[in-house]
Design an enzyme around this catalytic site. Structure first.
Site, PDB file in Angstrom:
ATOM      1  N   CYS A 149      26.354 -40.032  36.084  1.00 30.99           N
ATOM      2  CA  CYS A 149      26.851 -41.142  35.270  1.00 30.99           C
ATOM      3  C   CYS A 149      27.941 -40.665  34.309  1.00 30.99           C
ATOM      4  O   CYS A 149      29.066 -40.414  34.721  1.00 30.99           O
ATOM      5  CB  CYS A 149      25.700 -41.845  34.558  1.00 30.99           C
ATOM      6  SG  CYS A 149      26.164 -43.504  33.971  1.00 30.99           S
ATOM      7  N   HIS A 254      22.088 -43.251  38.786  1.00 33.29           N
ATOM      8  CA  HIS A 254      21.082 -42.441  38.093  1.00 33.29           C
ATOM      9  C   HIS A 254      20.007 -41.979  39.078  1.00 33.29           C
ATOM     10  O   HIS A 254      18.906 -42.539  39.117  1.00 33.29           O
ATOM     11  CB  HIS A 254      20.458 -43.228  36.935  1.00 33.29           C
ATOM     12  CG  HIS A 254      21.309 -43.270  35.717  1.00 33.29           C
ATOM     13  ND1 HIS A 254      21.267 -42.293  34.736  1.00 33.29           N
ATOM     14  CD2 HIS A 254      22.265 -44.149  35.332  1.00 33.29           C
ATOM     15  CE1 HIS A 254      22.147 -42.583  33.797  1.00 33.29           C
ATOM     16  NE2 HIS A 254      22.770 -43.697  34.129  1.00 33.29           N
ATOM     17  N   GLU A 256      18.086 -39.477  38.966  1.00 35.85           N
ATOM     18  CA  GLU A 256      16.895 -38.934  38.301  1.00 35.85           C
ATOM     19  C   GLU A 256      15.866 -40.008  37.986  1.00 35.85           C
ATOM     20  O   GLU A 256      14.704 -39.695  37.712  1.00 35.85           O
ATOM     21  CB  GLU A 256      17.299 -38.192  37.018  1.00 35.85           C
ATOM     22  CG  GLU A 256      17.564 -39.047  35.796  1.00 35.85           C
ATOM     23  CD  GLU A 256      18.862 -39.838  35.827  1.00 35.85           C
ATOM     24  OE1 GLU A 256      19.100 -40.632  34.888  1.00 35.85           O
ATOM     25  OE2 GLU A 256      19.651 -39.671  36.785  1.00 35.85           O
TER      26      GLU A 256
END
Length: 287
Positions: A149, A254, A256
């Site tokens: 990001c 994202h 994660e």
């Protein structure tokens, strides 16, 4: 017996009569501490930058989502938090790292890419300076780097590119999220065949989550777009041309926050980052 240190791919090594004849060695500019951490213990240390948190009436803090640290650990690495520090101190922490992860966070200061005041939200110039230094060092040393990001935006700007400062108002792209109070969005991406991202994730279209109001506008030096949203917004960039031997890959979504086995989740990306550290010859101490 005095230890020997193997010399590989530009590695400098020497035995110095100091405190028991320890080897003094470096990988590019890596210090003997790096050798102890990453060669003798066979650990892969991934530096993860921390962001400032300042609120009235509260003690200042360095913060970062635990999900980035968990992603590194799940892939077999050891995360090391790196806060904004003076350059000399920052360099000490960098020397301990085998790779870097630049995570998501607040907007970049528009001054970093020559723009005036605009629609940016919260900015922290000291974090921008820290990540610019780390990215420059990593590029020079070919230290593997993964951006997420904001990390994609940092890689763009650090290599001379520019950003869409607010997608809905500047490019007309909508559905990417990132504005205050807006929920996480979801869309597909198309991946460029033959790219590093394609080698890690396979062909598109693949689904991603989305929570950003900024994105790469013009790629920096020796960068290419390796994934796009349906509206043409760049969703991944990576090193190319003369820098193609450098594992520098950044994604706008994202990973994660997605399940580990998700097709665009963090596991494949971070495993690729760790593999890149193992593909670079290391110092090996022998008796």
């Amino acid at each position: 017996m005095i230890p020997k240190v193997l010399h590989e791919r530009g590695l400098s090594a020497a035995v110095h009569p100091f405190d028991g004849n320890q080897p003094i060695a470096s990988r590019h500019s890596k210090t003997s501490f790096h050798v102890v951490q990453s060669t003798l213990m066979n650990n892969t240390v991934v530096g993860v930058t921390l962001r400032p948190w300042r609120r009235p009436g509260k003690a200042d803090r360095w913060m970062q989502s635990m999900s980035y640290f968990s992603a590194v650990e799940a892939a077999g690495g050891i995360p090391l938090g790196i806060p904004p520090l003076p350059e000399d101190s920052l360099r000490v922490l960098y020397e301990m790292c085998d790779a870097l992860l630049l995570p998501g966070g607040m907007d970049l200061d528009p001054a970093t890419y020559g723009a005036g005041p605009g629609p940016e939200g919260e900015v922290h110039p000291e974090l921008d300076r820290t990540e610019m230094l780390l990215t420059g060092w990593a590029r020079r040393d070919r230290l593997p780097l993964l951006g997420i990001c904001r990390g994609a935006q940092m890689l763009t700007v650090a290599l001379g590119g520019t950003l869409w400062r607010d997608l809905p108002t500047e490019s007309g792209a909508v559905g990417h999220g990132g504005t205050e109070g807006e929920p996480t969005r979801h869309h597909d991406i198309e991946i460029t065949p033959g790219s590093r991202l394609h080698a890690l994730l396979g062909p598109g279209p693949l689904p991603v989550n989305s929570r950003h109001h900024q994105a790469t506008r013009t790629t920096g030096e020796n960068l290419r777009v390796s994934a796009q949203a349906p509206d043409g917004t760049p969703e991944a960039i990576e090193a190319a041309g003369p820098d193609e031997d450098w594992f520098a890959l950044a994604v706008q979504w994202h990973p994660e926050e997605l399940p580990a086995d998700h097709p665009t989740g963090s596991l494949r990306l971070v495993e690729g980052l760790l593999r890149a550290t193992r593909e670079t010859p290391r110092l090996v101490a022998t008796p």
